[in-house]
Scaffold this motif. Structure first.
Motif, PDB file in Angstrom:
ATOM      1  N   ASN A   1      10.790  11.348  10.322  1.00 52.72           N
ATOM      2  CA  ASN A   1      11.086  12.581  10.608  1.00 52.72           C
ATOM      3  C   ASN A   1      11.139  13.398   9.228  1.00 52.72           C
ATOM      4  OD1 ASN A   1      12.500  11.457   7.648  1.00 52.72           O
ATOM      5  ND2 ASN A   1      14.117  10.667   8.890  1.00 52.72           N
ATOM      6  N   GLY A   2      10.229  13.871   8.591  1.00 51.88           N
ATOM      7  CA  GLY A   2       9.843  14.534   7.912  1.00 51.88           C
ATOM      8  C   GLY A   2      11.515  14.978   6.808  1.00 51.88           C
ATOM      9  N   ASN A   3      11.889  13.631   6.088  1.00 50.69           N
ATOM     10  CA  ASN A   3      12.911  14.124   4.998  1.00 50.69           C
ATOM     11  C   ASN A   3      11.749  13.443   3.645  1.00 50.69           C
ATOM     12  OD1 ASN A   3      12.811  10.954   5.335  1.00 50.69           O
ATOM     13  ND2 ASN A   3      14.614  10.921   5.964  1.00 50.69           N
ATOM     14  N   GLY A   4      10.446  13.114   3.432  1.00 50.68           N
ATOM     15  CA  GLY A   4      10.225  12.699   2.189  1.00 50.68           C
ATOM     16  C   GLY A   4      10.800  11.699   1.786  1.00 50.68           C
ATOM     17  N   ASN A   5      11.562  10.982   3.149  1.00 53.78           N
ATOM     18  CA  ASN A   5      11.541   9.121   3.039  1.00 53.78           C
ATOM     19  C   ASN A   5      10.317   8.307   3.359  1.00 53.78           C
ATOM     20  OD1 ASN A   5      13.847   9.364   1.303  1.00 53.78           O
ATOM     21  ND2 ASN A   5      14.813   9.707   2.805  1.00 53.78           N
ATOM     22  N   ASP A   6       9.494   7.202   2.565  1.00 53.95           N
ATOM     23  CA  ASP A   6       8.807   6.828   3.474  1.00 53.95           C
ATOM     24  C   ASP A   6       8.821   4.683   3.913  1.00 53.95           C
ATOM     25  OD1 ASP A   6       6.976   5.283   3.585  1.00 53.95           O
ATOM     26  OD2 ASP A   6       5.293   5.268   1.618  1.00 53.95           O
ATOM     27  N   PRO A   7       9.373   5.171   4.891  1.00 55.96           N
ATOM     28  CA  PRO A   7       9.977   4.060   5.693  1.00 55.96           C
ATOM     29  C   PRO A   7       9.458   2.376   5.205  1.00 55.96           C
ATOM     30  CG  PRO A   7       9.339   4.647   6.962  1.00 55.96           C
ATOM     31  CD  PRO A   7       8.937   5.540   6.393  1.00 55.96           C
ATOM     32  N   LEU A   8       7.951   3.202   4.752  1.00 51.81           N
ATOM     33  CA  LEU A   8       7.376   1.238   4.642  1.00 51.81           C
ATOM     34  C   LEU A   8       6.910   1.673   3.116  1.00 51.81           C
ATOM     35  CD1 LEU A   8       4.007   1.626   6.927  1.00 51.81           C
ATOM     36  CD2 LEU A   8       6.414   0.407   7.441  1.00 51.81           C
ATOM     37  N   ASP A   9       7.711   1.904   1.926  1.00 53.48           N
ATOM     38  CA  ASP A   9       7.581   2.417   0.707  1.00 53.48           C
ATOM     39  C   ASP A   9       7.250   0.553  -0.009  1.00 53.48           C
ATOM     40  OD1 ASP A   9       9.105   2.743  -2.170  1.00 53.48           O
ATOM     41  OD2 ASP A   9       7.733   4.798  -1.357  1.00 53.48           O
ATOM     42  N   ARG A  10       8.531   0.695  -0.517  1.00 51.00           N
ATOM     43  CA  ARG A  10       8.188  -1.603  -0.572  1.00 51.00           C
ATOM     44  C   ARG A  10       7.889  -0.755  -1.886  1.00 51.00           C
ATOM     45  NH1 ARG A  10       3.806  -3.707   0.132  1.00 51.00           N
ATOM     46  NH2 ARG A  10       5.050  -5.975  -0.918  1.00 51.00           N
ATOM     47  N   GLY A  11       8.404  -0.236  -3.028  1.00 51.73           N
ATOM     48  CA  GLY A  11       8.797   0.324  -4.565  1.00 51.73           C
ATOM     49  C   GLY A  11       7.549   1.715  -4.882  1.00 51.73           C
ATOM     50  N   SER A  12       6.960   1.749  -3.695  1.00 58.22           N
ATOM     51  CA  SER A  12       6.235   2.847  -4.522  1.00 58.22           C
ATOM     52  C   SER A  12       6.353   4.221  -4.911  1.00 58.22           C
ATOM     53  CB  SER A  12       4.747   2.790  -3.133  1.00 58.22           C
ATOM     54  OG  SER A  12       3.716   3.834  -2.863  1.00 58.22           O
ATOM     55  N   SER A  13       7.168   4.464  -4.493  1.00 56.34           N
ATOM     56  CA  SER A  13       7.424   5.794  -4.801  1.00 56.34           C
ATOM     57  C   SER A  13       7.905   5.590  -6.447  1.00 56.34           C
ATOM     58  CB  SER A  13       8.731   6.425  -3.928  1.00 56.34           C
ATOM     59  OG  SER A  13       9.897   5.262  -3.172  1.00 56.34           O
ATOM     60  N   GLN A  14       8.831   5.240  -6.693  1.00 57.37           N
ATOM     61  CA  GLN A  14       9.149   4.397  -7.311  1.00 57.37           C
ATOM     62  C   GLN A  14       8.173   4.453  -8.907  1.00 57.37           C
ATOM     63  OE1 GLN A  14      12.592   0.946  -6.733  1.00 57.37           O
ATOM     64  NE2 GLN A  14      13.327   2.027  -8.044  1.00 57.37           N
ATOM     65  N   ALA A  15       6.951   3.578  -8.145  1.00 58.81           N
ATOM     66  CA  ALA A  15       6.225   2.618  -9.639  1.00 58.81           C
ATOM     67  C   ALA A  15       5.049   4.393  -9.552  1.00 58.81           C
ATOM     68  CB  ALA A  15       5.100   2.056  -8.929  1.00 58.81           C
ATOM     69  N   LEU A  16       5.467   5.101  -8.746  1.00 60.80           N
ATOM     70  CA  LEU A  16       4.275   6.358  -8.749  1.00 60.80           C
ATOM     71  C   LEU A  16       4.974   7.366  -9.900  1.00 60.80           C
ATOM     72  CD1 LEU A  16       2.553   6.341  -4.864  1.00 60.80           C
ATOM     73  CD2 LEU A  16       1.557   5.914  -7.571  1.00 60.80           C
ATOM     74  N   ALA A  17       6.506   7.452  -9.566  1.00 64.95           N
ATOM     75  CA  ALA A  17       7.372   8.390 -10.686  1.00 64.95           C
ATOM     76  C   ALA A  17       7.109   7.725 -11.936  1.00 64.95           C
ATOM     77  CB  ALA A  17       8.590   8.179  -9.808  1.00 64.95           C
ATOM     78  N   LEU A  18       7.213   6.783 -12.322  1.00 67.06           N
ATOM     79  CA  LEU A  18       7.520   5.991 -13.181  1.00 67.06           C
ATOM     80  C   LEU A  18       5.785   6.098 -14.026  1.00 67.06           C
ATOM     81  CD1 LEU A  18       8.815   4.690 -15.547  1.00 67.06           C
ATOM     82  CD2 LEU A  18       7.998   1.773 -14.635  1.00 67.06           C
ATOM     83  N   LEU A  19       4.821   6.147 -13.484  1.00 62.19           N
ATOM     84  CA  LEU A  19       4.090   6.550 -14.268  1.00 62.19           C
ATOM     85  C   LEU A  19       3.324   7.855 -14.504  1.00 62.19           C
ATOM     86  CD1 LEU A  19       1.441   4.263 -12.031  1.00 62.19           C
ATOM     87  CD2 LEU A  19       1.591   3.985 -14.415  1.00 62.19           C
ATOM     88  N   LYS A  20       4.132   9.015 -12.909  1.00 64.97           N
ATOM     89  CA  LYS A  20       3.918   9.758 -13.623  1.00 64.97           C
ATOM     90  C   LYS A  20       4.691  10.035 -14.828  1.00 64.97           C
ATOM     91  CE  LYS A  20       4.680  14.864 -11.977  1.00 64.97           C
ATOM     92  NZ  LYS A  20       5.572  15.523 -10.144  1.00 64.97           N
ATOM     93  N   GLN A  21       5.966  10.217 -15.228  1.00 64.64           N
ATOM     94  CA  GLN A  21       6.901  10.159 -16.659  1.00 64.64           C
ATOM     95  C   GLN A  21       6.198   9.557 -17.332  1.00 64.64           C
ATOM     96  OE1 GLN A  21      10.686   7.931 -16.186  1.00 64.64           O
ATOM     97  NE2 GLN A  21      11.197   8.699 -13.708  1.00 64.64           N
ATOM     98  N   TRP A  22       5.470   8.555 -17.830  1.00 64.01           N
ATOM     99  CA  TRP A  22       4.688   7.760 -18.763  1.00 64.01           C
ATOM    100  C   TRP A  22       3.356   8.743 -19.358  1.00 64.01           C
ATOM    101  CZ3 TRP A  22       6.005   5.360 -22.292  1.00 64.01           C
ATOM    102  CH2 TRP A  22       7.143   4.462 -22.334  1.00 64.01           C
TER     103      TRP A  22
END
Length: 331
Positions: free
Chosen positions: A117-138
């Motif tokens: 629906n284009g809102n930026g949320n991935d229904p199949l995420d399973r924690g992926s976005s958190q991991a990628l965001a944390l990697l970006k921070q490091w």
């Protein structure tokens, strides 16, 4: 000599660790394992690794001290775990001055992981976005680099016995078992959208688990210093219709095909949500994601890097050849 830690010592992790240990450059490989595998006295931890000269560290992924000790001197971490345990591993790697991290993100291209629906949320995420965001921070704070290796779909998703049973992969994905995605060999049925929302044929990229391992090892041989943020690899690329045809040919069965219009998938998804049938919701979310091109890309950048080098060589198996070989073994 580069020291590489592989998080997770079963299934995909076992294949990665042993292949890296046998590579031409003979890397110093350590496996981070949750358990020793045997409780009897004097039995070494995970003895199946002994013949490959792979060291095993038993770790508690919820204990930063345990992780920090295991990561001493490690240059590259390759993760085959997910969830909170991977997040803790990323933090420990950042603190431990690990130079490069490969997260457990092998299926699906990053650019195609978008909400229906284009809102930026991935229904199949399973924690992926958190991991990628944390990697970006490091990366921004400590310069620990990271690279995602995207393979499209594992061909083993279409093993007649299922990916989880044959390779101990995908238990939490909802598509680890036989017949849980696109094709069901036991009932000779298939359900899929042949065309996307714009009327284009739906395509997928597929790579065998073994070839994914070979490509990752080849990338390590080429050197991680110039890795991009994402490497894409592909053993075969085809329309979903041709994929079903290949499955029908290999199994010598005429499949009953439930070909859905793209809008129908959204309707089935909404109806399943109204019934609180969450298994079906996840099922149709995967079909929608496939129709949206989640597992497709036109450029396989890691294939190109390997093909352009004289020092490494990978010849991936096609989906048809893979099906023919595993069907002979399975039956």
């Amino acid at each position: 000599m580069m020291r590489i830690a592989v998080a997770g010592g079963r299934g995909f992790g076992f294949l990665l660790a042993t292949e890296l240990a046998q590579a031409a450059n003979a890397y110093n490989v350590v496996v981070l394992s949750r358990s020793v595998g045997f409780s009897a006295p004097y039995v070494p931890a995970r003895p199946e690794f002994d013949q490959f000269d792979v060291q095993v560290h038993v770790v508690d992924y919820h204990d930063h001290g345990s992780l920090g000790y295991a990561l001493q001197g490690v240059d590259l971490v390759i993760s085959t775990i997910s969830g909170a345990e991977q997040l803790n591993l990323i933090d420990a790697s950042g603190r431990g001055r690990v130079r490069m991290f490969v997260p457990s993100e092998f299926e699906g291209s990053l650019s195609r992981r978008q909400s229906r629906n284009g809102n930026g949320n991935d229904p199949l995420d399973r924690g992926s976005s958190q991991a990628l965001a944390l990697l970006k921070q490091w990366f921004e704070s400590s310069r620990m680099k990271y690279t995602v290796f995207s393979c499209g779909l594992f061909m083993e998703r279409f093993h007649p016995y299922g990916l989880a049973n044959t390779f101990n992969i995908g238990h939490g994905s909802g598509v680890g078992g036989a017949g849980e995605f696109l094709v069901n060999f036991s009932t000779a049925t298939a359900e899929y959208a042949e065309r996307d929302s714009k009327g284009h044929s739906v395509r997928v990229c597929l790579t065998s688990v073994y070839d994914v391992v070979r490509y990752v090892v080849a990338a390590v041989d080429l050197g991680p210093s110039h890795w991009p943020q994402e490497f894409t690899m592909c053993g075969d690329r085809m329309t979903v219709r041709d994929l079903i045809n290949a499955c029908s040919t290999a199994s010598n069965a005429v499949f009953t095909r439930h070909v859905r219009q793209y809008a129908e998938l959204e309707t089935y998804l909404s109806y399943s949500a109204q019934l609180c049938d969450y298994d079906k919701v996840a099922y149709y979310q995967r079909l929608v994601a496939t129709a949206n091109g989640r597992y497709d890309f036109s450029q396989a950048t890691l294939n190109e890097a390997v093909n352009g080098s004289s020092s490494v060589n990978v010849q991936p198996v096609t989906f048809g050849a893979w099906l023919a070989s595993i069907w002979t073994q399975a039956f």
